[in-house]
Design an enzyme around this catalytic site. Structure first.
Site, short mmCIF file in Angstrom:
data_model
loop_
_atom_site.label_atom_id
_atom_site.label_comp_id
_atom_site.label_asym_id
_atom_site.label_seq_id
_atom_site.Cartn_x
_atom_site.Cartn_y
_atom_site.Cartn_z
N ALA A 38 28.45 -35.42 0.20
CA ALA A 38 28.05 -35.31 1.69
C ALA A 38 26.70 -34.37 1.94
O ALA A 38 26.86 -33.13 1.72
CB ALA A 38 29.35 -34.70 2.59
N GLY A 39 26.06 -34.74 2.83
CA GLY A 39 24.76 -33.97 3.14
C GLY A 39 23.77 -34.60 3.93
O GLY A 39 23.83 -35.93 3.83
N SER A 81 19.07 -33.99 -6.23
CA SER A 81 17.80 -34.57 -6.21
C SER A 81 16.69 -34.09 -6.72
O SER A 81 16.52 -32.83 -7.19
CB SER A 81 17.43 -34.61 -4.42
OG SER A 81 16.17 -35.17 -4.42
N TYR A 105 15.05 -29.85 3.10
CA TYR A 105 15.95 -30.86 2.34
C TYR A 105 16.10 -30.27 1.11
O TYR A 105 17.26 -30.05 0.57
CB TYR A 105 15.75 -32.29 2.56
CG TYR A 105 16.21 -33.10 1.75
CD1 TYR A 105 15.73 -33.52 0.47
CD2 TYR A 105 17.66 -33.32 1.70
CE1 TYR A 105 16.37 -34.27 -0.40
CE2 TYR A 105 18.33 -34.16 0.70
CZ TYR A 105 17.40 -34.56 -0.26
OH TYR A 105 18.22 -35.31 -1.29
N LYS A 109 19.32 -28.59 -1.52
CA LYS A 109 19.52 -28.72 -2.89
C LYS A 109 19.43 -27.94 -3.87
O LYS A 109 20.33 -27.68 -4.73
CB LYS A 109 18.90 -30.28 -3.35
CG LYS A 109 19.15 -31.41 -2.33
CD LYS A 109 20.67 -31.77 -2.50
CE LYS A 109 20.87 -33.03 -1.55
NZ LYS A 109 22.49 -33.39 -1.56
N PRO A 247 2.76 -35.86 4.98
CA PRO A 247 2.80 -34.47 4.58
C PRO A 247 3.87 -34.17 3.48
O PRO A 247 5.00 -34.65 4.11
CB PRO A 247 2.81 -33.35 5.65
CG PRO A 247 2.11 -34.48 6.89
CD PRO A 247 2.71 -35.87 6.61
C1 WQD Z 1 8.81 -43.18 -1.50
C2 WQD Z 1 7.10 -43.64 -1.62
C3 WQD Z 1 5.80 -42.63 0.41
C4 WQD Z 1 7.99 -44.79 3.35
C5 WQD Z 1 12.83 -39.23 -0.51
C6 WQD Z 1 13.60 -37.77 -0.94
C7 WQD Z 1 14.49 -37.77 -2.20
C8 WQD Z 1 15.38 -38.94 -1.96
C9 WQD Z 1 14.69 -40.27 -1.59
C10 WQD Z 1 17.59 -38.50 -1.19
C11 WQD Z 1 6.22 -42.21 -1.21
C12 WQD Z 1 6.02 -44.07 0.38
C13 WQD Z 1 7.48 -44.29 2.23
C14 WQD Z 1 6.94 -45.65 4.18
C15 WQD Z 1 5.44 -45.23 2.51
N1 WQD Z 1 16.29 -38.59 -0.80
N2 WQD Z 1 6.06 -44.62 1.78
N3 WQD Z 1 5.68 -45.80 3.76
O1 WQD Z 1 9.94 -39.20 -0.27
O2 WQD Z 1 9.91 -40.20 -2.69
O3 WQD Z 1 12.15 -39.35 -1.61
O4 WQD Z 1 13.83 -39.81 -0.60
O5 WQD Z 1 18.13 -38.54 -2.32
O6 WQD Z 1 14.94 -36.73 -2.07
O7 WQD Z 1 12.58 -36.79 -1.10
O8 WQD Z 1 11.09 -41.48 -0.88
O9 WQD Z 1 11.28 -43.82 0.28
O10 WQD Z 1 10.37 -41.80 1.39
O11 WQD Z 1 8.84 -42.52 -0.28
O12 WQD Z 1 4.24 -45.49 1.85
O13 WQD Z 1 7.22 -46.18 5.20
O14 WQD Z 1 6.92 -44.61 -0.58
O15 WQD Z 1 4.82 -42.09 0.46
O16 WQD Z 1 5.06 -42.48 -1.97
P1 WQD Z 1 10.50 -40.07 -1.40
P2 WQD Z 1 10.61 -42.48 0.23
#
Ligand code: WQD
Length: 293
Positions: A38-39, A81, A105, A109, A247
């Site tokens: 949960a989180g 994570s 976030y 973790k 960002p």
């Molecule tokens: C993946 C890639 C984006 C959306 C995060 C959390 C991580 C985990 C998973 C919980 C990146 C690119 C994304 C979009 C894009 N969370 N992207 N267009 O940021 O790697 O990880 O989610 O377990 O802890 O940090 O995942 O799917 O958001 O992005 O180009 O509309 O896809 O830049 O390179 P992320 P993401």
């Protein structure tokens, strides 16, 4: 879900930051181990609402761990994570020194890992396992359960499936000027069923102390590679536009997956082709349910 597991499992809808309610559940069952999932998990939202993230993610972990100590539950598996690695050099390895994360976030973790590690040191009977998820995507092959975020998806795969289904016009690719093979962000996508199996393995191989394991494939896939695989596998177009970087995003994030294989006897079974097939099956199954409602 009984149609998948073949069992009816007791379900309690409770705010797990509420210690007395959590204790009431523990009092009704003999519990062998706890998996604490949960989180809140949206990176962007955590930047806008840090206090909500720190309060919820830390207090829920402390409340559940307190209940474990009170009811002598030794096994504790925590949903951590890959974000805790910060901007380390890839592949990320459990022995690395963790660097500052780029968002609240990720900080929650990293803090929860430290809270649980210190608690394990103070209570030698505890068996704490910290599972560092890379990027979970896909759905159960039945199409019955999968990912359906509320509102606009933060993560890549649910956004891809909603563009493919026509729910959204096009995918924004956040930057193609990273130092990666095609300039787009590289991640370690892991099938959500492989991730679930990793938890079963963690519970089976639980041991005293606090131990971190990467749950990833060990392979990096770029945004455009994932889009192209999804299009090819499902024979569907996913229109996209290259826009500015998001960002806080890292260029590359993928696992050294050896420790989980050696110590949990676990490794991933599914590749990105299966992840794309299963994600799309769930999206189309869900669309048909939404239409029939
Ligand atoms: C993946 C890639 C984006 C959306 C995060 C959390 C991580 C985990 C998973 C919980 C990146 C690119 C994304 C979009 C894009 N969370 N992207 N267009 O940021 O790697 O990880 O989610 O377990 O802890 O940090 O995942 O799917 O958001 O992005 O180009 O509309 O896809 O830049 O390179 P992320 P993401």
């Amino acid at each position: 879900m009984p149609s998948i597991t073949g069992e009816v499992i007791p379900f309690y809808e409770v705010d797990v930051t509420n210690e007395s309610k959590v204790n009431a559940i523990f009092s009704q069952h003999t519990i062998e181990g706890v998996i604490h999932f949960a989180g809140y998990k949206a990176v962007g939202e955590s930047v806008e609402k840090p206090l909500m993230y720190y309060a919820n993610n830390l207090m829920s972990t402390i409340a559940v761990m307190n209940a474990c100590l009170k009811h002598n539950v030794k096994k504790f598996v925590f949903s951590s994570s890959a974000t805790v690695y910060g901007d380390n050099a890839v592949p990320f390895k459990e022995t690395m020194t963790l660097l500052p994360t780029t968002n609240p976030y990720g900080e929650t973790k990293a803090m929860c890992e430290r809270i649980l590690t210190d608690t394990a040191k103070a209570n030698p009977q505890l068996e704490v396992t910290l599972l560092r998820y890379f990027n979970p995507i896909g759905a159960h092959k039945s199409g019955l359960i999968g990912e359906r975020p509320n509102g606009i998806p933060n993560n890549l795969m649910p956004y891809i499936t909603q563009v493919a289904s026509g729910e959204r016009e096009y995918l924004q690719v956040f930057g193609n000027d990273y130092d990666t093979p095609d300039g787009t962000g590289v991640r370690d996508y892991i099938h959500v069923v492989d991730l679930a199996e990793g938890h079963v393995a963690a519970m089976k191989h639980s041991k005293p102390g606090a131990h971190a394991y990467n749950l990833g494939t060990g392979k990096g896939t770029s945004v455009l590679e994932l889009v192209q695989t999804f299009e090819r596998v499902n024979n569907i177009k996913v229109p996209y536009k290259i826009v500015d970087r998001r960002p806080g995003d890292l260029a590359e994030c993928y696992a050294d997956a050896k420790k989980a294989y050696e110590q949990l006897n676990w490794k991933t079974k599914y590749d990105v082709v299966q992840m794309c097939e299963d994600a799309w099956r769930y999206e189309t199954a869900k669309q048909s349910v939404l239409i029939s409602e």
